[in-house]
Motif scaffolding. Structure first.
Motif, PDB file in Angstrom:
ATOM      1  N   ARG A 117     -57.584 105.124 -44.203  1.00 61.07           N
ATOM      2  CA  ARG A 117     -56.192 104.495 -44.240  1.00 61.07           C
ATOM      3  C   ARG A 117     -55.922 103.963 -42.945  1.00 61.07           C
ATOM      4  O   ARG A 117     -55.909 104.190 -41.953  1.00 61.07           O
ATOM      5  N   MET A 140     -56.295 115.989 -48.228  1.00 61.12           N
ATOM      6  CA  MET A 140     -54.958 115.535 -48.005  1.00 61.12           C
ATOM      7  C   MET A 140     -54.591 114.575 -49.288  1.00 61.12           C
ATOM      8  O   MET A 140     -55.251 113.554 -49.477  1.00 61.12           O
ATOM      9  N   ALA A 153     -51.463 112.010 -49.499  1.00 60.47           N
ATOM     10  CA  ALA A 153     -50.198 111.468 -48.988  1.00 60.47           C
ATOM     11  C   ALA A 153     -49.545 110.516 -49.646  1.00 60.47           C
ATOM     12  O   ALA A 153     -48.919 110.773 -50.485  1.00 60.47           O
ATOM     13  N   GLY A 168     -46.441 108.310 -42.514  1.00 58.17           N
ATOM     14  CA  GLY A 168     -47.343 108.742 -43.599  1.00 58.17           C
ATOM     15  C   GLY A 168     -47.782 110.159 -43.397  1.00 58.17           C
ATOM     16  O   GLY A 168     -48.926 110.309 -44.485  1.00 58.17           O
ATOM     17  N   TYR A 169     -47.468 110.919 -42.604  1.00 60.01           N
ATOM     18  CA  TYR A 169     -48.147 112.294 -42.425  1.00 60.01           C
ATOM     19  C   TYR A 169     -47.211 113.192 -43.431  1.00 60.01           C
ATOM     20  O   TYR A 169     -46.103 113.158 -43.598  1.00 60.01           O
ATOM     21  N   ILE A 170     -47.801 114.100 -44.049  1.00 62.69           N
ATOM     22  CA  ILE A 170     -47.135 114.985 -44.930  1.00 62.69           C
ATOM     23  C   ILE A 170     -46.488 116.206 -44.099  1.00 62.69           C
ATOM     24  O   ILE A 170     -47.079 116.666 -43.029  1.00 62.69           O
ATOM     25  N   GLY A 187     -51.441 118.007 -40.251  1.00 60.14           N
ATOM     26  CA  GLY A 187     -51.762 117.171 -39.143  1.00 60.14           C
ATOM     27  C   GLY A 187     -52.831 116.285 -39.915  1.00 60.14           C
ATOM     28  O   GLY A 187     -52.914 116.111 -40.958  1.00 60.14           O
ATOM     29  N   ALA A 238     -56.341 115.768 -41.083  1.00 54.01           N
ATOM     30  CA  ALA A 238     -57.455 116.459 -41.690  1.00 54.01           C
ATOM     31  C   ALA A 238     -58.725 116.277 -40.887  1.00 54.01           C
ATOM     32  O   ALA A 238     -59.448 117.155 -40.506  1.00 54.01           O
ATOM     33  N   GLY A 239     -59.119 115.018 -41.027  1.00 50.18           N
ATOM     34  CA  GLY A 239     -60.369 114.488 -40.626  1.00 50.18           C
ATOM     35  C   GLY A 239     -60.479 114.779 -38.997  1.00 50.18           C
ATOM     36  O   GLY A 239     -61.331 115.604 -38.558  1.00 50.18           O
TER      37      GLY A 239
END
Ligand code: PRP
Ligand code: URA
Length: 209
Positions: A104, A133, A135, A192-194, A199, A201-202
């Motif tokens: 992204r 995720m 998002a 754009g973070y949930i 946080g 994930a990767g």
């Protein structure tokens, strides 16, 4: 319209709490994601077709059930999706594994595709796309587009945490794709973070920043 299944099993919810916790380190985070993926795979395979076969137990002949040989493939969205693959394979060891590489763009939040490799017989396979995720939904929608462009007809999407925006994006673009999630969170923040989320994930899976 895609159906949305939220797996609110106590074990999944318990493990998800520690996945979310910022004090959980890389090793434990990875192990927990793997465990939750296995538990989710158990639920997602509930509708797998079975057929009768004849066997002999030590005491009698019997007609019992086996899986009817449906061709399955798991497709992680790189990179964070990799963290869910082994957990699913523990229950479905014969599944093939494809890969869709997307990241992204941090400015535009739009997905950028850099790699696609799928197993043969795409049209006859059932695909489970995995990514921790969901998002904005851009990555999932693009990954599913990639599969469909190559002939995939039967696709499910499985993730740990989804935002309502991502669920809606899949439902709009791919109403034939059902969505399986461990938790539906509140919203996205300005980056754009949930929220509350877990946080990145990767980064948490691979110990990067
Ligand atoms: C994360 C995550 C999803 C995507 C979700 O990947 O694993 O693929 O973001 O966001 P979206 O729904 O708004 O598209 P990221 O782009 O950080 O790449 P990575 O897995 O390589 O870290
Ligand atoms: N990707 C992540 O890894 N985390 C989010 O909260 C949103 C997108």
């Amino acid at each position: 319209m895609s159906k949305v299944y939220v797996f609110d099993h106590p074990l999944i919810q318990h493990k998800l709490t520690y996945i979310r916790d910022k004090n959980t380190g890389t090793k434990e985070f990875r192990e927990l994601v793997d465990e939750v993926a296995t538990l989710m795979a158990f639920e997602i395979t509930r509708d797998m077709p079975v057929e009768d076969i004849e066997i002999e137990t030590p005491v009698t002949k019997a007609t019992t059930k086996v899986l009817s040989g449906k061709k399955l493939a798991i497709v992680p969205i790189l990179r964070a999706g990799i963290g869910m693959v082994d957990g699913v394979l523990k229950l479905i060891p014969a599944a093939k594994v494809g890969h869709v590489g997307l990241y992204r763009d941090p400015e535009t939040l739009k997905p950028v595709e850099y790699y696609v490799k799928l197993p043969a017989d795409v049209e006859e396979r059932e695909f489970i796309v995995v990514d921790p995720m969901l998002a904005t939904g851009g990555s999932a929608v693009e990954a599913i587009n990639s599969l469909k462009t190559r002939g995939a007809k039967n696709i499910k999407f499985m993730c740990l945490i989804a935002a309502p925006e991502g669920v809606e994006a899949i439902q709009q673009s791919h109403p034939d794709v059902d969505i399986y999630i461990a938790a539906l969170d509140e919203r996205l923040n300005d980056h754009g973070y949930i929220i509350p989320g877990l946080g990145d994930a990767g980064d948490r899976l691979f110990g990067t920043k």
